[in-house]
Motif scaffolding. Structure first.
Motif, PDB file in Angstrom:
ATOM      1  N   TRP A  66      -6.477  -7.558  -8.997  1.00 49.95           N
ATOM      2  CA  TRP A  66      -5.752  -6.540  -8.492  1.00 49.95           C
ATOM      3  C   TRP A  66      -5.677  -5.217  -8.385  1.00 49.95           C
ATOM      4  CZ3 TRP A  66      -4.900  -2.486 -12.020  1.00 49.95           C
ATOM      5  CH2 TRP A  66      -5.682  -2.545 -13.185  1.00 49.95           C
ATOM      6  N   TRP A  67      -4.970  -4.437  -7.541  1.00 47.40           N
ATOM      7  CA  TRP A  67      -5.138  -2.899  -7.428  1.00 47.40           C
ATOM      8  C   TRP A  67      -3.587  -2.436  -7.589  1.00 47.40           C
ATOM      9  CZ3 TRP A  67      -6.289  -2.842  -1.494  1.00 47.40           C
ATOM     10  CH2 TRP A  67      -7.808  -3.514  -1.137  1.00 47.40           C
ATOM     11  N   ARG A  68      -3.648  -1.133  -8.301  1.00 43.97           N
ATOM     12  CA  ARG A  68      -2.532  -0.204  -8.500  1.00 43.97           C
ATOM     13  C   ARG A  68      -2.851   0.757  -7.613  1.00 43.97           C
ATOM     14  NH1 ARG A  68      -1.650  -4.553 -10.189  1.00 43.97           N
ATOM     15  NH2 ARG A  68      -0.758  -5.337 -12.034  1.00 43.97           N
ATOM     16  N   ILE A  69      -1.680   1.155  -6.623  1.00 44.94           N
ATOM     17  CA  ILE A  69      -2.089   2.038  -5.411  1.00 44.94           C
ATOM     18  C   ILE A  69      -1.672   3.512  -6.322  1.00 44.94           C
ATOM     19  CG2 ILE A  69      -1.513   2.793  -3.401  1.00 44.94           C
ATOM     20  CD1 ILE A  69      -3.055   0.005  -3.540  1.00 44.94           C
ATOM     21  N   SER A  70      -2.461   4.458  -6.197  1.00 40.07           N
ATOM     22  CA  SER A  70      -2.162   5.649  -6.689  1.00 40.07           C
ATOM     23  C   SER A  70      -1.932   6.823  -5.415  1.00 40.07           C
ATOM     24  CB  SER A  70      -3.686   6.400  -7.446  1.00 40.07           C
ATOM     25  OG  SER A  70      -4.189   5.631  -8.085  1.00 40.07           O
ATOM     26  N   THR A  71      -2.666   6.639  -4.433  1.00 35.71           N
ATOM     27  CA  THR A  71      -2.256   7.663  -3.334  1.00 35.71           C
ATOM     28  C   THR A  71      -2.805   7.026  -2.224  1.00 35.71           C
ATOM     29  OG1 THR A  71      -4.290   8.750  -3.310  1.00 35.71           O
ATOM     30  CG2 THR A  71      -2.698   9.827  -4.478  1.00 35.71           C
ATOM     31  N   VAL A  72      -1.812   7.408  -0.990  1.00 28.82           N
ATOM     32  CA  VAL A  72      -2.272   6.505   0.215  1.00 28.82           C
ATOM     33  C   VAL A  72      -1.867   7.504   1.251  1.00 28.82           C
ATOM     34  CG1 VAL A  72       0.035   5.246   0.432  1.00 28.82           C
ATOM     35  CG2 VAL A  72      -1.973   4.634   1.852  1.00 28.82           C
ATOM     36  N   GLU A  73      -2.699   7.977   2.152  1.00 26.99           N
ATOM     37  CA  GLU A  73      -2.577   8.722   3.313  1.00 26.99           C
ATOM     38  C   GLU A  73      -2.934   8.100   4.707  1.00 26.99           C
ATOM     39  OE1 GLU A  73      -3.837  12.789   2.804  1.00 26.99           O
ATOM     40  OE2 GLU A  73      -3.344  12.630   0.562  1.00 26.99           O
ATOM     41  N   PRO A  74      -2.522   7.163   5.253  1.00 24.07           N
ATOM     42  CA  PRO A  74      -2.772   6.539   6.512  1.00 24.07           C
ATOM     43  C   PRO A  74      -3.144   7.596   7.644  1.00 24.07           C
ATOM     44  CG  PRO A  74      -0.710   5.700   5.747  1.00 24.07           C
ATOM     45  CD  PRO A  74      -0.979   6.939   4.626  1.00 24.07           C
ATOM     46  N   PRO A  75      -4.281   7.546   8.382  1.00 25.85           N
ATOM     47  CA  PRO A  75      -5.044   6.364   8.449  1.00 25.85           C
ATOM     48  C   PRO A  75      -6.628   6.841   7.728  1.00 25.85           C
ATOM     49  CG  PRO A  75      -5.198   7.391  10.358  1.00 25.85           C
ATOM     50  CD  PRO A  75      -4.199   8.181   9.654  1.00 25.85           C
ATOM     51  N   SER A  76      -6.487   7.932   6.747  1.00 26.45           N
ATOM     52  CA  SER A  76      -7.613   8.480   6.273  1.00 26.45           C
ATOM     53  C   SER A  76      -8.020   8.265   4.817  1.00 26.45           C
ATOM     54  CB  SER A  76      -7.634  10.130   6.406  1.00 26.45           C
ATOM     55  OG  SER A  76      -6.585  10.686   5.718  1.00 26.45           O
ATOM     56  N   LEU A  79       0.838  -1.162  -0.113  1.00 22.62           N
ATOM     57  CA  LEU A  79       0.128   0.170  -0.043  1.00 22.62           C
ATOM     58  C   LEU A  79       0.985   1.138   0.076  1.00 22.62           C
ATOM     59  CD1 LEU A  79      -3.176  -0.549   2.429  1.00 22.62           C
ATOM     60  CD2 LEU A  79      -2.999  -0.847  -0.219  1.00 22.62           C
ATOM     61  N   SER A  80       1.763   1.481  -0.874  1.00 27.58           N
ATOM     62  CA  SER A  80       2.262   2.631  -1.202  1.00 27.58           C
ATOM     63  C   SER A  80       2.002   3.103  -2.830  1.00 27.58           C
ATOM     64  CB  SER A  80       3.977   2.348  -0.871  1.00 27.58           C
ATOM     65  OG  SER A  80       4.542   1.472  -2.087  1.00 27.58           O
ATOM     66  N   PRO A  81       2.391   4.492  -2.829  1.00 27.73           N
ATOM     67  CA  PRO A  81       2.049   4.863  -4.022  1.00 27.73           C
ATOM     68  C   PRO A  81       3.122   4.194  -5.207  1.00 27.73           C
ATOM     69  CG  PRO A  81       2.251   6.778  -2.820  1.00 27.73           C
ATOM     70  CD  PRO A  81       2.575   5.440  -1.977  1.00 27.73           C
ATOM     71  N   GLY A  82       2.352   3.663  -6.402  1.00 29.18           N
ATOM     72  CA  GLY A  82       2.905   2.847  -7.339  1.00 29.18           C
ATOM     73  C   GLY A  82       2.983   1.383  -6.874  1.00 29.18           C
ATOM     74  N   GLY A  83       2.493   0.847  -5.619  1.00 29.06           N
ATOM     75  CA  GLY A  83       2.596  -0.460  -5.282  1.00 29.06           C
ATOM     76  C   GLY A  83       1.331  -1.151  -5.932  1.00 29.06           C
ATOM     77  N   GLN A  84       1.330  -2.491  -5.403  1.00 26.43           N
ATOM     78  CA  GLN A  84       0.362  -3.168  -5.884  1.00 26.43           C
ATOM     79  C   GLN A  84      -0.264  -4.258  -4.848  1.00 26.43           C
ATOM     80  OE1 GLN A  84       0.998  -5.196  -9.430  1.00 26.43           O
ATOM     81  NE2 GLN A  84       2.504  -6.728  -8.435  1.00 26.43           N
ATOM     82  N   VAL A  85      -1.731  -4.633  -5.090  1.00 27.25           N
ATOM     83  CA  VAL A  85      -2.242  -5.713  -4.364  1.00 27.25           C
ATOM     84  C   VAL A  85      -2.592  -6.596  -5.256  1.00 27.25           C
ATOM     85  CG1 VAL A  85      -4.077  -6.312  -2.784  1.00 27.25           C
ATOM     86  CG2 VAL A  85      -2.525  -4.125  -2.063  1.00 27.25           C
ATOM     87  N   THR A  86      -2.246  -7.830  -5.033  1.00 28.40           N
ATOM     88  CA  THR A  86      -2.982  -8.928  -5.916  1.00 28.40           C
ATOM     89  C   THR A  86      -3.550  -9.936  -5.008  1.00 28.40           C
ATOM     90  OG1 THR A  86      -0.863 -10.120  -5.887  1.00 28.40           O
ATOM     91  CG2 THR A  86      -1.089  -8.647  -7.838  1.00 28.40           C
ATOM     92  N   PHE A 146      -6.987   3.415  -5.615  1.00 33.46           N
ATOM     93  CA  PHE A 146      -6.175   2.488  -6.351  1.00 33.46           C
ATOM     94  C   PHE A 146      -7.149   2.184  -7.488  1.00 33.46           C
ATOM     95  CE2 PHE A 146      -8.791   0.490  -2.898  1.00 33.46           C
ATOM     96  CZ  PHE A 146      -9.255  -0.243  -3.629  1.00 33.46           C
ATOM     97  N   THR A 147      -6.399   1.858  -8.515  1.00 30.99           N
ATOM     98  CA  THR A 147      -7.206   1.210  -9.809  1.00 30.99           C
ATOM     99  C   THR A 147      -7.482  -0.105  -9.471  1.00 30.99           C
ATOM    100  OG1 THR A 147      -5.878   2.686 -11.034  1.00 30.99           O
ATOM    101  CG2 THR A 147      -6.975   0.772 -12.102  1.00 30.99           C
ATOM    102  N   ASP A 148      -8.521  -0.702  -9.759  1.00 25.04           N
ATOM    103  CA  ASP A 148      -9.062  -2.069  -9.129  1.00 25.04           C
ATOM    104  C   ASP A 148      -9.430  -2.566 -10.665  1.00 25.04           C
ATOM    105  OD1 ASP A 148     -10.122  -4.289  -7.863  1.00 25.04           O
ATOM    106  OD2 ASP A 148     -11.841  -3.130  -7.211  1.00 25.04           O
ATOM    107  N   GLY A 149      -9.065  -3.926 -10.677  1.00 24.73           N
ATOM    108  CA  GLY A 149      -9.325  -4.750 -11.984  1.00 24.73           C
ATOM    109  C   GLY A 149      -9.230  -6.278 -11.807  1.00 24.73           C
ATOM    110  N   PHE A 150      -9.650  -6.980 -12.813  1.00 26.85           N
ATOM    111  CA  PHE A 150      -9.743  -8.440 -12.599  1.00 26.85           C
ATOM    112  C   PHE A 150      -8.384  -8.959 -13.447  1.00 26.85           C
ATOM    113  CE2 PHE A 150     -14.010  -7.039 -12.656  1.00 26.85           C
ATOM    114  CZ  PHE A 150     -15.004  -7.698 -11.791  1.00 26.85           C
ATOM    115  N   ALA A 151      -8.060 -10.022 -13.129  1.00 26.42           N
ATOM    116  CA  ALA A 151      -6.864 -10.687 -13.884  1.00 26.42           C
ATOM    117  C   ALA A 151      -7.282 -12.012 -14.258  1.00 26.42           C
ATOM    118  CB  ALA A 151      -5.789 -10.837 -12.961  1.00 26.42           C
TER     119      ALA A 151
END
Length: 161
Positions: free
Chosen positions: A77-87, A56-63, A91-96
């Motif tokens: 999958w997610w491609r993380i755009s911005t993250v400001e913990p905890p608020s 969960l960092s900008p440019g990071g991904q979740v699969t 992310f971009t959300d797609g199928f694989a």
């Protein structure tokens, strides 16, 4: 269930879910930030998620993949755009496909997560933004609205535990 509102805006091409929790924003954030907690609620109850990669960092991904009642697997999958913990998180959300490669024949959405203090707890807003009316209609027809409600509905039990 904590979901208080779901709104589909066809003009703005958005689907917005609002949920209120009796927990701090920091605690609700952990349900996103910790992959073991995320997989306990991301996806409807009959389609539990398994998180494979979680950055969960900008440019990071979740699969991840969800496993259906008959053992079938659905990857995402997610491609993380911005993250400001905890608020907030965007992310971009797609199928694989079966190998984890983004599926080019399926819609992609932008998901914006906002956590704010609200009445002694936290209000979470999930806003999905679609590229077209066709994409919105396709994902809603596939059950996205109900699936999100069921998934978020599982957060209460985790926050209470």
């Amino acid at each position: 269930m904590s979901v208080t509102h779901v709104h589909k805006d066809l003009d703005q091409l958005t689907l917005t879910l609002v949920a209120d929790f009796a927990a701090s924003t920091e605690r609700v954030w952990q349900l996103w930030a910790d992959p073991r907690q995320l997989e306990r609620w991301w996806g409807p109850p009959t389609y539990p998620a398994t998180v494979e990669e979680h950055d969960l960092s900008p440019g990071g991904q979740v699969t991840y993949f969800m496993t259906g009642p008959e053992g079938e697997k659905y990857r995402g999958w997610w491609r993380i755009s911005t993250v400001e913990p905890p608020s907030s998180l965007e992310f971009t959300d797609g199928f694989a496909d079966d190998s984890g490669t983004p599926a080019t024949d399926m819609p992609v959405t932008t998901m914006r997560v906002s956590l704010t203090a609200y009445e002694g707890g936290t209000r979470m807003e999930l806003r999905s933004v679609f590229d077209s009316r066709e994409d919105l209609d396709r994902l809603v027809t596939m059950g996205m609205e109900e699936g999100l409600q069921q998934a978020v509905g599982q957060m209460d039990g985790l926050l209470a535990g």
